[in-house]
Design a protein around this motif. Structure first.
Motif, PDB file in Angstrom:
ATOM      1  N   ARG A  59       0.883  -1.260  -0.098  1.00 23.85           N
ATOM      2  CA  ARG A  59      -0.024   0.135  -0.096  1.00 23.85           C
ATOM      3  C   ARG A  59       1.006   1.141   0.094  1.00 23.85           C
ATOM      4  O   ARG A  59       1.736   1.527   0.987  1.00 23.85           O
ATOM      5  CB  ARG A  59      -1.007   0.040   1.327  1.00 23.85           C
ATOM      6  N   LEU A  60       0.900   2.044  -0.907  1.00 23.04           N
ATOM      7  CA  LEU A  60       1.654   3.197  -1.147  1.00 23.04           C
ATOM      8  C   LEU A  60       0.880   4.381  -1.407  1.00 23.04           C
ATOM      9  O   LEU A  60      -0.211   4.470  -2.122  1.00 23.04           O
ATOM     10  CB  LEU A  60       2.716   3.055  -2.184  1.00 23.04           C
ATOM     11  N   THR A  61       1.395   5.669  -1.042  1.00 23.38           N
ATOM     12  CA  THR A  61       0.734   6.992  -1.450  1.00 23.38           C
ATOM     13  C   THR A  61       1.967   7.837  -1.590  1.00 23.38           C
ATOM     14  O   THR A  61       2.976   7.641  -1.072  1.00 23.38           O
ATOM     15  CB  THR A  61      -0.230   7.174  -0.385  1.00 23.38           C
ATOM     16  N   ASP A  62       1.729   8.841  -2.490  1.00 23.23           N
ATOM     17  CA  ASP A  62       2.762   9.975  -3.134  1.00 23.23           C
ATOM     18  C   ASP A  62       2.208  10.942  -3.618  1.00 23.23           C
ATOM     19  O   ASP A  62       0.926  11.019  -3.844  1.00 23.23           O
ATOM     20  CB  ASP A  62       4.012   9.270  -3.754  1.00 23.23           C
ATOM     21  N   VAL A  63       3.009  11.939  -4.040  1.00 20.07           N
ATOM     22  CA  VAL A  63       2.453  13.304  -4.916  1.00 20.07           C
ATOM     23  C   VAL A  63       3.793  13.337  -5.649  1.00 20.07           C
ATOM     24  O   VAL A  63       4.862  13.420  -5.466  1.00 20.07           O
ATOM     25  CB  VAL A  63       2.300  14.320  -3.770  1.00 20.07           C
ATOM     26  N   GLN A  64       3.345  12.978  -6.912  1.00 19.07           N
ATOM     27  CA  GLN A  64       4.491  12.585  -8.022  1.00 19.07           C
ATOM     28  C   GLN A  64       4.653  13.877  -8.653  1.00 19.07           C
ATOM     29  O   GLN A  64       3.540  14.475  -9.433  1.00 19.07           O
ATOM     30  CB  GLN A  64       4.114  11.381  -8.719  1.00 19.07           C
ATOM     31  N   LEU A  87      -1.484  13.475  -6.982  1.00 17.22           N
ATOM     32  CA  LEU A  87      -1.670  12.691  -5.542  1.00 17.22           C
ATOM     33  C   LEU A  87      -2.062  11.199  -6.085  1.00 17.22           C
ATOM     34  O   LEU A  87      -3.010  11.217  -7.179  1.00 17.22           O
ATOM     35  CB  LEU A  87      -2.763  13.052  -4.744  1.00 17.22           C
ATOM     36  N   GLY A  88      -1.602  10.223  -5.492  1.00 11.48           N
ATOM     37  CA  GLY A  88      -2.103   8.879  -5.651  1.00 11.48           C
ATOM     38  C   GLY A  88      -1.965   8.133  -4.511  1.00 11.48           C
ATOM     39  O   GLY A  88      -0.949   8.278  -3.572  1.00 11.48           O
ATOM     40  N   ASN A  89      -2.720   6.949  -4.672  1.00 14.63           N
ATOM     41  CA  ASN A  89      -2.614   5.809  -3.734  1.00 14.63           C
ATOM     42  C   ASN A  89      -2.628   4.565  -4.612  1.00 14.63           C
ATOM     43  O   ASN A  89      -3.478   4.410  -5.427  1.00 14.63           O
ATOM     44  CB  ASN A  89      -3.334   5.929  -2.655  1.00 14.63           C
ATOM     45  N   TRP A  90      -1.946   3.514  -4.265  1.00 13.48           N
ATOM     46  CA  TRP A  90      -1.658   2.377  -4.840  1.00 13.48           C
ATOM     47  C   TRP A  90      -1.977   1.153  -3.954  1.00 13.48           C
ATOM     48  O   TRP A  90      -1.492   1.016  -2.739  1.00 13.48           O
ATOM     49  CB  TRP A  90      -0.250   2.051  -5.553  1.00 13.48           C
ATOM     50  N   SER A  91      -2.518   0.204  -4.538  1.00 11.80           N
ATOM     51  CA  SER A  91      -2.447  -1.261  -3.948  1.00 11.80           C
ATOM     52  C   SER A  91      -2.160  -2.008  -4.892  1.00 11.80           C
ATOM     53  O   SER A  91      -2.290  -2.150  -6.059  1.00 11.80           O
ATOM     54  CB  SER A  91      -4.059  -1.457  -3.745  1.00 11.80           C
ATOM     55  N   LEU A  92      -0.844  -2.805  -4.312  1.00 13.95           N
ATOM     56  CA  LEU A  92      -0.258  -3.719  -5.120  1.00 13.95           C
ATOM     57  C   LEU A  92      -0.640  -5.096  -4.780  1.00 13.95           C
ATOM     58  O   LEU A  92      -0.152  -5.645  -4.007  1.00 13.95           O
ATOM     59  CB  LEU A  92       1.424  -3.457  -5.054  1.00 13.95           C
ATOM     60  N   VAL A 201      -7.976   3.692 -11.121  1.00 10.19           N
ATOM     61  CA  VAL A 201      -7.805   2.524 -12.363  1.00 10.19           C
ATOM     62  C   VAL A 201      -7.705   0.958 -11.600  1.00 10.19           C
ATOM     63  O   VAL A 201      -6.815   1.243 -10.549  1.00 10.19           O
ATOM     64  CB  VAL A 201      -6.563   2.863 -13.107  1.00 10.19           C
ATOM     65  N   PHE A 202      -8.409   0.054 -12.256  1.00 11.05           N
ATOM     66  CA  PHE A 202      -8.178  -1.140 -11.550  1.00 11.05           C
ATOM     67  C   PHE A 202      -7.297  -1.858 -12.415  1.00 11.05           C
ATOM     68  O   PHE A 202      -7.990  -2.619 -13.617  1.00 11.05           O
ATOM     69  CB  PHE A 202      -9.514  -1.757 -11.522  1.00 11.05           C
ATOM     70  N   LYS A 219      -4.058  -8.131  -9.087  1.00 11.67           N
ATOM     71  CA  LYS A 219      -4.911  -7.320  -9.405  1.00 11.67           C
ATOM     72  C   LYS A 219      -4.596  -5.966  -8.339  1.00 11.67           C
ATOM     73  O   LYS A 219      -4.431  -5.970  -7.430  1.00 11.67           O
ATOM     74  CB  LYS A 219      -6.435  -7.385  -9.009  1.00 11.67           C
ATOM     75  N   ASN A 220      -4.235  -4.804  -9.082  1.00  8.75           N
ATOM     76  CA  ASN A 220      -3.855  -3.542  -8.499  1.00  8.75           C
ATOM     77  C   ASN A 220      -4.913  -2.303  -8.483  1.00  8.75           C
ATOM     78  O   ASN A 220      -5.636  -2.233  -9.465  1.00  8.75           O
ATOM     79  CB  ASN A 220      -2.444  -3.158  -9.233  1.00  8.75           C
ATOM     80  N   VAL A 221      -4.689  -1.376  -7.734  1.00  7.13           N
ATOM     81  CA  VAL A 221      -5.375  -0.153  -7.670  1.00  7.13           C
ATOM     82  C   VAL A 221      -4.403   1.072  -8.008  1.00  7.13           C
ATOM     83  O   VAL A 221      -3.112   1.164  -7.218  1.00  7.13           O
ATOM     84  CB  VAL A 221      -6.222   0.225  -6.486  1.00  7.13           C
ATOM     85  N   ASP A 222      -4.726   1.682  -9.044  1.00  7.34           N
ATOM     86  CA  ASP A 222      -3.846   3.048  -9.097  1.00  7.34           C
ATOM     87  C   ASP A 222      -4.832   4.039  -9.359  1.00  7.34           C
ATOM     88  O   ASP A 222      -5.569   4.312 -10.223  1.00  7.34           O
ATOM     89  CB  ASP A 222      -3.067   2.830 -10.748  1.00  7.34           C
ATOM     90  N   THR A 223      -4.626   5.168  -8.536  1.00  6.98           N
ATOM     91  CA  THR A 223      -5.396   6.391  -8.416  1.00  6.98           C
ATOM     92  C   THR A 223      -4.634   7.443  -8.802  1.00  6.98           C
ATOM     93  O   THR A 223      -3.380   7.812  -8.485  1.00  6.98           O
ATOM     94  CB  THR A 223      -6.375   6.687  -7.105  1.00  6.98           C
ATOM     95  N   GLY A 224      -5.369   8.473  -9.162  1.00  9.57           N
ATOM     96  CA  GLY A 224      -4.510   9.853  -9.775  1.00  9.57           C
ATOM     97  C   GLY A 224      -5.577  11.035  -9.636  1.00  9.57           C
ATOM     98  O   GLY A 224      -6.545  11.071  -9.987  1.00  9.57           O
ATOM     99  N   MET A 225      -4.947  11.966  -8.532  1.00  9.26           N
ATOM    100  CA  MET A 225      -5.955  13.172  -8.518  1.00  9.26           C
ATOM    101  C   MET A 225      -4.754  14.335  -8.668  1.00  9.26           C
ATOM    102  O   MET A 225      -3.660  14.697  -8.092  1.00  9.26           O
ATOM    103  CB  MET A 225      -6.307  13.396  -6.872  1.00  9.26           C
TER     104      MET A 225
END
Ligand code: SER
Length: 328
Positions: A59-64, A87-92, A201-202, A219-225
C-alpha cells in the motif's frame, strides 16, 4: 479565500489506512529510456504493478511530479498545465474496488467536505476484452452516490493505459460540478463545468504489443488526483490560476509587466508565462541535469523558454531585465 492543504490531508488519510508515503520520483524517468517524462504517478511504479515486490510494501501513497507536453497548445486556458503534481494511492495486489471506492468517497465528502450533490462518477461499460464494471457501480451506490449520477462509458473514456502497451485496466472517474449554476440532473461529459477530479484505475491487464490483454500477476489499484485542479475546486475557484498555488506568481508577473491578470487582453499570456516558468524551473532542477538543446528533454526545455519569451514580449516585459529570475 481559505488555503487548502490538500497534499497533507490526502497523504495523511492514506497513511492512516496502512499506506507508506513514498517520495516523488524525479520528473525525468530514471530507468525508462522510452519516455521523456513521468506523465502520471503510476509511471515510476510500472515494475511493481507488473508484480515485482515494492520495498515499502503493498500500500503506497505519494505526490508525483508530472510533465505533459501533449497538450502544450491548450496551456493558457483555465485548467491545463505542462508541469503539475499528482496525488495517488496504490494497492499492489492488496485491496481492490470496494476499499478504493469507499475511501475515495470518504476522503472527498468527509475530509475535503465536497457536497455529494456536486459529484458524478463514470464506470467501464464493458466490451470483448473486459466485463461491464457493475461491481464498481454498486460500490459507489453503497458508498452514497445516487444511481442517477453513475454512468457507463467505453474504452475511450473509462480505460487507462500510459501509452500503447503495459499495465492497464478499467477505471472509474469522479467528476465535480465546478460552476455556481445549479447542478443539472444529467452528467454530460461534453459540459466543461463537469471536471474530472480523481481517477481510480483497476489495473489487472498487461496490454501486449500484439494487441492482446494478458492478466497481470496481481489485481492492483492506481489512483490519480491532479493537485492544481482540486486545490482550485476546494478553494472555490473556476480558474486554476486563481488558486493559492499560483497567486504569488501571477502577482509577480503583474508587477514585472505592469499589466492586470483580469484584463482579458493579458490573461492568456500571463497563464502561459506562469505555467512555463514553473515547468522550466522544475525541468532545469531535475537530477538528470537537463540543459536547453535540440534533442529530447533539452528540446522541450528550449521550446518552453522560447514560448515564454514570446508571451513576455506580448506583455511588453523588458526581456533584457531580470524578469525571468524574479519569476523563477
Ligand atoms: N494513471 C491514472 C491517471 O493518470 C491514475 O493514476 O489518471
Amino acid at each position: 479565500m481559505e488555503k487548502v492543504d490538500l497534499k497533507n490531508i490526502y497523504l495523511k488519510f492514506f497513511e492512516e489506512r496502512g499506506h507508506k508515503i513514498i517520495p516523488s520520483a524525479p520528473v525525468i524517468p530514471e530507468n525508462d529510456p522510452t519516455c521523456l517524462f513521468n506523465t502520471a504517478g503510476m509511471q515510476p511504479l510500472v515494475p511493481y504493478l507488473k508484480g515485482e515486490p515494492h520495498p515499502e510494501g503493498t500500500r503506497l501513497t505519494d505526490v508525483q511530479k508530472c510533465f505533459r507536453t501533449n497538450d502544450l497548445d491548450e496551456v493558457g486556458d483555465k485548467t491545463h498545465h505542462t508541469f503539475f503534481e499528482m496525488l495517488g494511492n496504490w494497492s499492489l495486489g492488496d485491496y481492490f474496488k470496494k476499499e478504493s471506492i469507499t475511501w475515495s468517497f470518504e476522503l472527498l465528502t468527509k475530509y475535503l467536505k465536497i457536497p455529494v450533490e456536486k459529484l458524478s462518477v463514470t464506470c467501464f461499460a464493458g466490451d470483448e476484452d473486459c466485463a461491464r464494471d457493475e461491481v464498481t457501480a454498486s460500490c459507489w451506490k453503497k458508498a452514497g452516490i445516487p444511481e442517477e449520477r453513475i454512468y457507463y462509458f467505453g474504452k475511450d473514456d473509462n480505460w487507462w493505459i500510459a501509452g500503447e502497451t503495459g499495465p492497464c485496466g478499467p477505471d472509474t472517474e469522479i467528476f465535480y460540478w465546478r460552476s455556481n449554476e445549479e447542478v443539472p440532473s444529467d452528467f454530460d461529459p461534453e459540459n466543461d463545468n463537469w471536471v474530472e477530479i480523481w481517477n481510480n484505475v483497476f489495473m489487472q491487464y498487461n496490454h501486449k504489443p500484439d494487441g492482446t490483454f494478458e492478466p497481470l500477476k496481481n489485481k492492483n489499484v492506481d489512483t490519480g488526483m491532479g493537485v492544481e485542479r482540486v486545490v482550485a475546486v476546494l478553494e472555490g475557484q473556476t480558474d486554476n490560476y486563481k488558486s493559492s498555488i499560483w497567486t504569488d506568481l501571477i502577482k509577480k508577473i503583474e508587477e514585472v509587466s505592469g499589466k492586470n491578470y483580469d484584463d482579458e487582453k493579458y490573461t492568456r499570456s500571463m497563464r502561459i508565462i506562469a505555467d512555463h516558468i514553473r515547468a522550466i524551473v522544475i525541468l532545469s532542477g531535475d537530477d538528470a541535469g537537463i540543459k536547453p538543446s535540440n534533442t529530447d528533454q533539452g528540446y522541450i526545455l528550449r521550446r518552453l523558454i522560447r514560448r515564454m519569451i514570446r508571451y513576455a514580449k506580448k506583455l511588453d516585459i523588458d526581456i533584457n531585465s531580470n524578469w525571468e529570475q524574479e519569476l523563477a
